[in-house]
Design a protein around this motif. Structure first.
Motif, short mmCIF file in Angstrom:
data_model
loop_
_atom_site.label_atom_id
_atom_site.label_comp_id
_atom_site.label_asym_id
_atom_site.label_seq_id
_atom_site.Cartn_x
_atom_site.Cartn_y
_atom_site.Cartn_z
N VAL B 160 -19.99 -34.69 -21.56
CA VAL B 160 -21.06 -34.12 -22.39
C VAL B 160 -20.56 -33.84 -23.81
O VAL B 160 -19.44 -33.40 -24.00
CB VAL B 160 -21.56 -32.83 -21.70
N ILE B 161 -21.41 -34.14 -24.78
CA ILE B 161 -21.04 -33.89 -26.18
C ILE B 161 -22.07 -32.96 -26.81
O ILE B 161 -23.27 -33.24 -26.78
CB ILE B 161 -20.95 -35.23 -26.95
N TYR B 162 -21.57 -31.85 -27.35
CA TYR B 162 -22.45 -30.83 -27.94
C TYR B 162 -22.64 -31.10 -29.43
O TYR B 162 -21.68 -31.40 -30.14
CB TYR B 162 -21.82 -29.44 -27.76
N GLU B 163 -23.87 -30.95 -29.90
CA GLU B 163 -24.11 -30.99 -31.35
C GLU B 163 -23.47 -29.75 -31.96
O GLU B 163 -23.40 -28.69 -31.31
CB GLU B 163 -25.61 -31.03 -31.63
N PRO B 164 -23.01 -29.83 -33.21
CA PRO B 164 -22.19 -28.75 -33.78
C PRO B 164 -22.78 -27.34 -33.68
O PRO B 164 -22.06 -26.39 -33.40
CB PRO B 164 -22.03 -29.17 -35.24
N ALA B 165 -24.10 -27.20 -33.89
CA ALA B 165 -24.68 -25.85 -33.91
C ALA B 165 -25.10 -25.37 -32.52
O ALA B 165 -25.57 -24.23 -32.38
CB ALA B 165 -25.88 -25.83 -34.85
N SER B 166 -24.94 -26.22 -31.50
CA SER B 166 -25.56 -25.93 -30.20
C SER B 166 -25.03 -24.65 -29.54
O SER B 166 -25.82 -23.87 -29.00
CB SER B 166 -25.40 -27.12 -29.26
N LEU B 167 -23.72 -24.41 -29.59
CA LEU B 167 -23.18 -23.25 -28.87
C LEU B 167 -23.70 -21.94 -29.45
O LEU B 167 -24.13 -21.05 -28.72
CB LEU B 167 -21.64 -23.29 -28.87
N ARG B 168 -23.68 -21.82 -30.79
CA ARG B 168 -24.14 -20.55 -31.36
C ARG B 168 -25.66 -20.37 -31.17
O ARG B 168 -26.15 -19.25 -31.14
CB ARG B 168 -23.75 -20.43 -32.83
N LYS B 169 -26.37 -21.50 -31.04
CA LYS B 169 -27.81 -21.38 -30.75
C LYS B 169 -28.04 -20.88 -29.33
O LYS B 169 -29.09 -20.31 -29.04
CB LYS B 169 -28.50 -22.73 -30.96
N MET B 170 -27.06 -21.13 -28.46
CA MET B 170 -27.16 -20.60 -27.10
C MET B 170 -26.72 -19.14 -27.04
O MET B 170 -27.36 -18.31 -26.40
CB MET B 170 -26.31 -21.45 -26.15
N THR B 171 -25.61 -18.81 -27.71
CA THR B 171 -25.07 -17.44 -27.60
C THR B 171 -26.02 -16.40 -28.19
O THR B 171 -25.99 -15.24 -27.77
CB THR B 171 -23.69 -17.30 -28.27
N ARG B 172 -26.86 -16.79 -29.17
CA ARG B 172 -27.76 -15.81 -29.78
C ARG B 172 -28.68 -15.16 -28.76
O ARG B 172 -29.08 -14.01 -28.91
CB ARG B 172 -28.56 -16.45 -30.92
N HIS B 173 -29.02 -15.90 -27.70
CA HIS B 173 -29.90 -15.34 -26.67
C HIS B 173 -29.19 -14.28 -25.83
O HIS B 173 -29.82 -13.40 -25.26
CB HIS B 173 -30.43 -16.45 -25.76
N LEU B 174 -27.86 -14.40 -25.74
CA LEU B 174 -27.10 -13.45 -24.92
C LEU B 174 -27.02 -12.07 -25.57
O LEU B 174 -26.58 -11.11 -24.93
CB LEU B 174 -25.68 -13.98 -24.65
N ALA B 175 -27.41 -11.95 -26.85
CA ALA B 175 -27.46 -10.63 -27.49
C ALA B 175 -28.40 -9.71 -26.71
O ALA B 175 -28.16 -8.51 -26.60
CB ALA B 175 -27.91 -10.77 -28.93
N LEU B 274 -25.54 -34.21 -25.60
CA LEU B 274 -25.67 -35.61 -25.19
C LEU B 274 -24.83 -35.85 -23.94
O LEU B 274 -23.70 -35.37 -23.85
CB LEU B 274 -25.19 -36.54 -26.30
N ALA B 275 -25.38 -36.59 -23.00
CA ALA B 275 -24.65 -36.85 -21.75
C ALA B 275 -24.74 -38.32 -21.38
O ALA B 275 -25.71 -38.99 -21.71
CB ALA B 275 -25.22 -36.00 -20.63
N GLU B 276 -23.70 -38.78 -20.69
CA GLU B 276 -23.72 -40.16 -20.20
C GLU B 276 -24.38 -40.17 -18.82
O GLU B 276 -24.05 -39.37 -17.96
CB GLU B 276 -22.29 -40.69 -20.10
N GLU B 277 -25.31 -41.08 -18.64
CA GLU B 277 -26.04 -41.14 -17.38
C GLU B 277 -25.85 -42.52 -16.73
O GLU B 277 -25.45 -43.46 -17.39
CB GLU B 277 -27.53 -40.88 -17.64
N PRO B 278 -26.14 -42.62 -15.42
CA PRO B 278 -25.91 -43.89 -14.72
C PRO B 278 -26.70 -45.05 -15.35
O PRO B 278 -27.85 -44.88 -15.73
CB PRO B 278 -26.43 -43.61 -13.30
N ALA B 279 -26.05 -46.21 -15.39
CA ALA B 279 -26.72 -47.39 -15.95
C ALA B 279 -27.26 -48.29 -14.86
O ALA B 279 -28.03 -49.22 -15.13
CB ALA B 279 -25.75 -48.16 -16.84
N GLY B 280 -26.84 -48.05 -13.61
CA GLY B 280 -27.28 -48.90 -12.49
C GLY B 280 -28.11 -48.13 -11.49
O GLY B 280 -28.07 -46.90 -11.44
N VAL B 281 -28.87 -48.88 -10.68
CA VAL B 281 -29.77 -48.25 -9.70
C VAL B 281 -28.97 -47.50 -8.64
O VAL B 281 -29.30 -46.35 -8.29
CB VAL B 281 -30.67 -49.32 -9.04
N ASP B 282 -27.91 -48.12 -8.12
CA ASP B 282 -27.15 -47.49 -7.04
C ASP B 282 -26.50 -46.18 -7.50
O ASP B 282 -26.53 -45.17 -6.79
CB ASP B 282 -26.08 -48.46 -6.52
#
Lengths: 81, 494
Positions: B160-175, B274-282
Motif C-alpha cells: 500500500v502507498i499513502y498519499e503524502p497528506a493522508s496520515l495527518r488527515k486520518m489522525t485529525r479525527h482521533l482528536a 493506493l493498493a495493488e490488487e489481483p490481476a487474474g480471476v483465480d
C-alpha cells in the motif's frame, strides 16, 4: 453481548499533541516554508477545505437524478412511439 | 356432481391465487437488495452535512505503522520510502515491519531500509510463519504495546502507498476522544489498469469511497480497510491488544469490537491510499472468498447483534442490518427473483410479463443512479473505469436490461420469444455458475486470450455472487481456513 448506550470518551477533553517546533536546519530542509503539519492554522484550513469539498456530493446527486429522469423520458418516448 | 366439480374448481382457483401471491412475494423479496442499495446511495449526499470534520482537531500523535510482510521484497522499499516521505512530523512516525519468516530478499531489503532510516524503520522477524496475517500483526502488536511511545497505530499492507497528506488527515479525527479508529479510501493503484484491475477500480470506488460515506452518515462502519486502519492506543487496549485470529475477517472483527466497545469508527475519504490488487480471476477469487467466508463467520459470530438497537444503535440498527444481509444474501435474492418470475411465467405468462415490465425500470434506474453517483465521488477514477462501471453486471446482463427497458428492441414471436423470455428471467441465476466457469476457463490453455472476454460478458458482479455462494458452501462444509496470500509485484504507481 454487552449493550452500548454511551460512547466511551464522551465528555472527555479533546486529545492534543505537543506543538511541533522546527529548528532552523529542519526548516531549511523543508525549503524554508513551514510544512502544513507544523502550522495548526494550515491544518485547520486543510480540514475546512475537505469539509467544503464534500458539498460536491450534491452535484453528484443532481447529475445522478438527472440521468435517471432522462432515461425515464427516453424510455417513455420510445415506448410511446 | 356439479357441486363437487364447482368446489374443485374453486379450490383450484384459490390454489392458483395463493401460488401467484407466493411467486409475487418471491419477486418482491428478491428485490430487497435493490431497494437497500438505492437507500444506501440516497444517503451518501448527506455526508456533505453529516460528517466528522467539525469534531476534528490538529492532533499529530506518535504513530507506529505496522506492516505484516511475507515475501514482500518487491514492494516494501517503495512502501517504506513513501511512508518516510509522508507530510507528518518525522520524529512522530516509526515503521515496524513484521517479517513472517519470509524466504525471499525481505530481510536484506529491510536491513537496507533500517540502515537508511535509523530508529524509524524496525525489522521484527518471526522465525516460524504461515499462520496468517492476524498472527503476524499480533507479533508486532506485542512489541509495540510493550513500549509506551506509540499513541496511535496504523495497520497497513506491504503493497500500500499513502498519499503524502493522508496520515495527518486520518489522525485529525482521533482528536475527538469518542473516536477509536479511522480508515482511509483505498484505491486500486496499478500504473496501467486493464480488465480485472479496472473492475476492481470501480468496485473500490463504490464499496469504499461511496458506501463508506453512507456508513459514516449511518454511524456504523462495516469494516476498516485492512490496508489502512488507524487505531488509538486506548482502543487497541480496550479490544484486548490483539487482533482476532478465530475468523478470516479479522479487520471486520476489529471494527465491530471497536464500535461495540463504545468507540466510533470514521471513514476519511480525503486520505487516499493506493493498493495493488489481483490481476487474474483465480487470485481475485481466493482473496474475495476469504473476505466472503469471513463475512459469513461474522454473521454467525454476532448473531445476537442484528436488528437490535438495544445492543448497538448503529450496528444493531435496521439500516445497517438490511445493508449487511442484502450483500450477504444477494445470491439468494437473485435465485428467489428468478424462481418467482419463471413460476409466474409458467402459471400466467401475461401476468409475468406485466410484473416484469412494470418492475424492471426500478433496478435499471437504481443501477444507473448508483453508477453515476459513484463516479461523481471520485471523477478522476470514474473517468478511467466508466466502461467497467456500465459492464459491472456483465455485457449479457447489460443487453438483458436494455431489452427489458425497451421491449420493442428485439422483435421476437412464438417459440423464440418464449425462449428469450425464459432466458431473461433465469439469467439472474445462470450468470452465477457461468462466473464460476470463467474462473475454470482461466486455468485452461485458452484461458489467457479468452478469460478477459468471458469476464466482460459474464460480469464482475455475478463473479462476486458466485464467490459468495462458494463461501456458503465452504463454511457449510467446514472447510479449512487457509490464508491464500495475494501475490504482490509492485505494480502500484507512486
Amino acid at each position: 453481548m454487552s449493550a452500548v448506550h454511551q460512547l466511551a470518551g464522551a465528555g472527555q477533553p479533546y486529545r492534543v499533541s505537543p506543538p511541533v517546533v522546527l529548528s532552523a536546519d529542519e526548516l531549511a530542509r523543508c525549503g524554508g516554508r513551514l510544512p502544513v503539519w507544523a502550522d495548526p492554522m494550515a491544518l485547520a484550513d486543510e480540514t475546512e477545505a475537505d469539509r467544503l469539498r464534500e458539498r460536491r456530493l450534491y452535484i453528484g446527486l443532481a447529475v445522478a437524478l438527472a440521468v435517471v429522469v432522462l432515461l425515464f423520458l427516453v424510455r417513455t418516448a420510445v415506448l410511446a412511439a | 356432481m356439479t357441486g363437487f366439480l364447482s368446489a374443485g374448481a374453486d379450490v383450484a382457483g384459490i390454489g392458483e391465487t395463493v401460488l401467484t401471491v407466493f411467486l409475487l412475494a418471491l419477486v418482491g423479496i428478491g428485490a430487497i437488495p435493490v431497494v437497500a442499495g438505492l437507500a444506501q446511495f440516497l444517503v451518501i449526499p448527506l455526508h456533505a452535512v453529516r460528517n466528522h470534520y467539525r469534531e476534528t482537531g490538529p492532533y499529530l500523535p506518535n504513530v507506529a505503522v505496522v506492516i505484516p510482510a511475507w515475501n514482500e521484497a518487491a514492494v516494501l522499499p517503495m512502501s517504506i520510502e513513501r511512508l518516510m516521505g509522508l507530510d507528518y512530523p518525522p520524529e512522530r512516525l516509526r515503521v515496524y515491519v513484521v517479517d513472517d519468516a519470509s524466504t525471499d530478499d525481505t530481510p536484506a531489503v529491510l536491513a537496507a531500509c533500517a540502515g537508511r532510516f535509523p530508529g524509524r524503520v524496525v525489522h521484527l522477524r518471526r522465525d516460524e510463519g504461515g499462520q496468517g496475517k492476524a498472527h503476524t500483526l499480533n507479533h508486532g502488536l506485542r512489541e509495540i504495546l510493550a513500549d509506551d511511545w506509540m499513541e496511535a497505530l496504523l495497520i497497513m499492507d506491504a503493497d500500500v502507498i499513502y498519499e503524502p497528506a493522508s496520515l495527518r488527515k486520518m489522525t485529525r479525527h482521533l482528536a475527538d476522544p469518542t473516536v477509536g479508529a479511522v480508515t482511509a479510501y483505498i484505491r486500486e493503484g496499478s500504473r496501467d489498469p486493464k480488465g480485472m484491475t479496472r473492475f476492481i477500480g470501480f468496485d473500490y470506488l463504490a464499496a469504499q469511497a461511496a458506501s463508506r460515506r453512507a456508513q459514516n452518515v449511518a454511524g456504523a462502519m462495516a469494516c476498516l480497510a485492512g490496508g489502512a486502519q488507524l487505531h488509538t492506543r486506548e482502543n487497541l487496549l480496550a479490544i484486548g491488544g490483539q487482533i482476532d485470529t478465530s475468523s478470516l475477517a479479522e479487520d471486520t472483527v476489529t471494527t465491530f469490537r471497536t464500535q461495540l466497545g463504545g468507540r466510533r469508527v470514521v471513514f476519511e475519504p480525503h486520505a487516499r491510499v493506493l493498493a495493488e490488487e489481483p490481476a487474474g480471476v483465480d487470485a481475485l477469487w481466493k482473496q474475495r472468498l476469504r473476505w466472503a467466508r469471513g463475512n459469513v463467520q461474522i454473521t454467525s459470530m454476532y448473531r445476537h447483534l442484528w436488528f437490535r438497537r438495544s445492543v448497538h444503535p448503529g450496528l444493531g440498527g435496521f439500516f445497517f442490518g438490511v445493508f449487511w444481509f442484502a450483500i450477504l444474501l444477494l445470491p439468494v435474492a437473485m435465485l428467489l427473483t428468478a424462481t418467482g418470475l419463471i413460476g409466474l411465467y409458467l402459471l400466467d405468462s401475461r401476468l409475468a410479463g406485466e410484473v416484469f415490465g412494470a418492475a424492471v425500470f426500478v433496478p435499471i434506474a437504481t443501477f444507473v443512479f448508483m453508477v453515476t453517483l459513484t463516479m461523481s465521488v471520485d471523477p478522476g477514477t470514474g473517468r478511467k473505469v466508466w466502461r467497467e462501471a456500465l459492464l459491472f453486471p456483465g455485457a449479457i446482463s447489460f443487453v438483458v436490461l436494455l431489452t427489458a427497458a425497451f421491449p420493442g428492441l428485439v422483435p421476437l414471436s412464438g417459440t423464440a420469444e418464449t425462449v428469450w423470455t425464459l432466458f431473461v428471467y433465469s439469467w439472474l441465476v445462470l450468470c452465477i455458475p457461468l462466473a464460476y466457469g470463467v474462473r475454470k476457463l482461466e486455468g485452461t490453455r485458452w484461458g489467457r486470450p479468452l478469460t478477459p472476454l468471458a469476464l466482460y460478458l459474464v460480469g464482475f458482479g455475478p463473479m462476486m455472487c458466485a464467490i459468495t455462494v462458494d463461501a456458503y458452501v465452504k463454511e457449510f462444509r467446514g472447510a479449512a481456513m487457509t490464508w491464500d496470500k495475494t501475490e504482490k509485484t509492485g505494480r502500484v504507481a507512486a
